[in-house]
Motif scaffolding. Sequence first.
Motif, PDB file in Angstrom:
ATOM      1  N   UNK A   6       0.836  -1.207   0.000  1.00  0.00           N
ATOM      2  CA  UNK A   6       0.000   0.000   0.000  1.00  0.00           C
ATOM      3  C   UNK A   6       0.867   1.252   0.000  1.00  0.00           C
ATOM      4  N   UNK A   7       1.929   1.239   0.783  1.00  0.00           N
ATOM      5  CA  UNK A   7       2.845   2.379   0.827  1.00  0.00           C
ATOM      6  C   UNK A   7       3.452   2.635  -0.543  1.00  0.00           C
ATOM      7  N   UNK A   8       3.880   1.578  -1.222  1.00  0.00           N
ATOM      8  CA  UNK A   8       4.470   1.738  -2.553  1.00  0.00           C
ATOM      9  C   UNK A   8       3.478   2.365  -3.526  1.00  0.00           C
ATOM     10  N   UNK A   9       2.232   1.938  -3.477  1.00  0.00           N
ATOM     11  CA  UNK A   9       1.228   2.484  -4.396  1.00  0.00           C
ATOM     12  C   UNK A   9       1.000   3.969  -4.147  1.00  0.00           C
ATOM     13  N   UNK A  10       1.031   4.377  -2.896  1.00  0.00           N
ATOM     14  CA  UNK A  10       0.794   5.796  -2.590  1.00  0.00           C
ATOM     15  C   UNK A  10       1.963   6.686  -2.992  1.00  0.00           C
ATOM     16  N   UNK A  11       3.157   6.100  -3.143  1.00  0.00           N
ATOM     17  CA  UNK A  11       4.357   6.889  -3.429  1.00  0.00           C
ATOM     18  C   UNK A  11       4.689   6.984  -4.906  1.00  0.00           C
ATOM     19  N   UNK A  12       4.231   6.055  -5.710  1.00  0.00           N
ATOM     20  CA  UNK A  12       4.696   5.977  -7.094  1.00  0.00           C
ATOM     21  C   UNK A  12       4.400   7.264  -7.863  1.00  0.00           C
ATOM     22  N   UNK A  13       5.448   7.815  -8.463  1.00  0.00           N
ATOM     23  CA  UNK A  13       5.301   9.028  -9.263  1.00  0.00           C
ATOM     24  C   UNK A  13       5.245  10.320  -8.471  1.00  0.00           C
ATOM     25  N   UNK A  14       5.280  10.241  -7.144  1.00  0.00           N
ATOM     26  CA  UNK A  14       5.197  11.454  -6.329  1.00  0.00           C
ATOM     27  C   UNK A  14       6.480  12.278  -6.436  1.00  0.00           C
ATOM     28  N   UNK A  15       6.316  13.591  -6.318  1.00  0.00           N
ATOM     29  CA  UNK A  15       7.460  14.504  -6.246  1.00  0.00           C
ATOM     30  C   UNK A  15       7.419  15.247  -4.918  1.00  0.00           C
ATOM     31  N   UNK A  16       8.532  15.218  -4.213  1.00  0.00           N
ATOM     32  CA  UNK A  16       8.651  15.910  -2.935  1.00  0.00           C
ATOM     33  C   UNK A  16       9.719  16.998  -3.054  1.00  0.00           C
ATOM     34  N   UNK A  17       9.436  18.143  -2.453  1.00  0.00           N
ATOM     35  CA  UNK A  17      10.435  19.203  -2.331  1.00  0.00           C
ATOM     36  C   UNK A  17      11.037  19.134  -0.932  1.00  0.00           C
ATOM     37  N   UNK A  18      12.334  18.939  -0.859  1.00  0.00           N
ATOM     38  CA  UNK A  18      13.028  18.869   0.425  1.00  0.00           C
ATOM     39  C   UNK A  18      14.286  19.724   0.330  1.00  0.00           C
ATOM     40  N   UNK A  19      14.365  20.747   1.185  1.00  0.00           N
ATOM     41  CA  UNK A  19      15.535  21.636   1.215  1.00  0.00           C
ATOM     42  C   UNK A  19      15.891  22.172  -0.178  1.00  0.00           C
ATOM     43  N   UNK A  20      14.858  22.557  -0.916  1.00  0.00           N
ATOM     44  CA  UNK A  20      15.067  23.154  -2.217  1.00  0.00           C
ATOM     45  C   UNK A  20      15.355  22.179  -3.341  1.00  0.00           C
ATOM     46  N   UNK A  21      15.379  20.898  -3.052  1.00  0.00           N
ATOM     47  CA  UNK A  21      15.633  19.880  -4.074  1.00  0.00           C
ATOM     48  C   UNK A  21      14.332  19.144  -4.393  1.00  0.00           C
ATOM     49  N   UNK A  22      14.189  18.737  -5.647  1.00  0.00           N
ATOM     50  CA  UNK A  22      13.017  17.978  -6.066  1.00  0.00           C
ATOM     51  C   UNK A  22      13.383  16.504  -6.151  1.00  0.00           C
ATOM     52  N   UNK A  23      12.646  15.703  -5.389  1.00  0.00           N
ATOM     53  CA  UNK A  23      12.830  14.257  -5.395  1.00  0.00           C
ATOM     54  C   UNK A  23      11.637  13.601  -6.083  1.00  0.00           C
ATOM     55  N   UNK A  24      11.917  12.696  -6.998  1.00  0.00           N
ATOM     56  CA  UNK A  24      10.862  11.900  -7.626  1.00  0.00           C
ATOM     57  C   UNK A  24      10.970  10.464  -7.129  1.00  0.00           C
ATOM     58  N   UNK A  25       9.828   9.878  -6.807  1.00  0.00           N
ATOM     59  CA  UNK A  25       9.795   8.522  -6.255  1.00  0.00           C
ATOM     60  C   UNK A  25       9.151   7.592  -7.275  1.00  0.00           C
ATOM     61  N   UNK A  26       9.817   6.497  -7.552  1.00  0.00           N
ATOM     62  CA  UNK A  26       9.252   5.408  -8.341  1.00  0.00           C
ATOM     63  C   UNK A  26       9.213   4.161  -7.464  1.00  0.00           C
TER      64      UNK A  26
END
Length: 436
Positions: free
Chosen positions: A206-226
């Motif tokens: 369930x956690x993996x499904x909620x994260x797929x394709x998400x983009x997070x901004x952390x300390x000015x950096x953009x993280x993409x999660x697959x």
Amino acid sequence: MRLRPSSLPRFALLGALALATALTGAPAATATRLPDQSTKPTCFDTGGAGTIEEQRLDNGVAGGPSVPAEILSRTGFDRQVALFTKLLCAVPSRAAASTLVRVQGEALWRTATHRAQHPQAAPALPSTDDRGLYWARISMALALRQWQPGFGLGTAERAELIRNLEYSSRGITSTRFSPGVRKILVTGFDPFTLDADIRIGNPSGANALTLDGQRWKVNGKTYEIQTAVFPVRYTDFDENMVENALRPHYQGGPQHADLVMTVSQGRVGIFDLEAFNGRRRSVSSIGDNNNLWGGGTITAPVVSPSMPAGPEWLTSSLPMARMSGAVVPAQFRTRVNTSVLEIPAGQTTPVRRPDGPTPGSIASEGAGGGYLSNEIAYRNTLQRDLLDPTMPAGHLHVPVLKFDAANTTQITDPTYEANRDQIIEGSHSILRAALR
């Protein structure tokens, strides 16, 4: 209760209709309407036995109706299964069958991740419920196993179609990162121990499904999660599914990840960051989802026949101190778990070591145990050591997902749903703490 077609993402409907047109030559008259489901497909030998895992599709609680069927209906995935079987009967060639399986497998994955990230209205099961994807895949694999096409299809060719379904519907073929972002790969697992309770889900999936394709901004950096979700089956691990999925993200180039974290369900009430990963299998009290055993015990652990060469123990390189300080829901706690079960050098009796293994010992249980959780952690960190030793990589065990104690028959309840959402919340918090 059956969900309306609009409960599925529009891209899944349009993709399915386009594929149906290509395979059958029939025009798609209405862009938002699925093919008619009223005629039962006739190209299947339903007397053909499926795997142990597939045979559970008919299982209910205490002799009641099929739990998987109710889950499929209340998540809307029954429609995708019906569409897949309908299209399968129209396939004119092996090449078209391969295309159908790949496209429908990836559509199933995209539908599952889209659903997990968008609210659902009752009577649908909540968005974070991972079980619909699992039972849809199982249903589609059984359909491929029982399919009687109008052209020759050998045993090996059928097996390859099922393999393609597995890879495409698990996110493995679609873990493609966008350019210009920091890249995070997270995995989960299917439900397991289904003979004990057919209703079970897996919060790591369930956690993996909620994260797929998400983009997070952390300390000015953009993280993409697959993300990807793995089976609880020894055979797939023996066929190097883990390496096939993870290796492209360790090999450099545009898909090279910046962090890889495998995730599974572990212990009650605890988020465990597993420090030491053992090379061997040792669980003899529980089989996999096909009721197969890994072949090892704690006194005689074994190595998978496909395991690449490597040391007896590997360590996590995740920023565990920072991650263990993440804020999680109050009923849980987070720890860095350093305990292992080893057979010391020159000895035959396993010994529990709270602070990690000693030199020359044999791995009976890693910090994550002696089952597939530990094995995926080992396979992941071995790829790291072989291909990019500087990569942050390791394993997180999330808490066990539980039903309300009073609920022994219903497929969901408020306690179960809240517990799953809280585990996901904690998992996101721990992952975010790893980023800087």
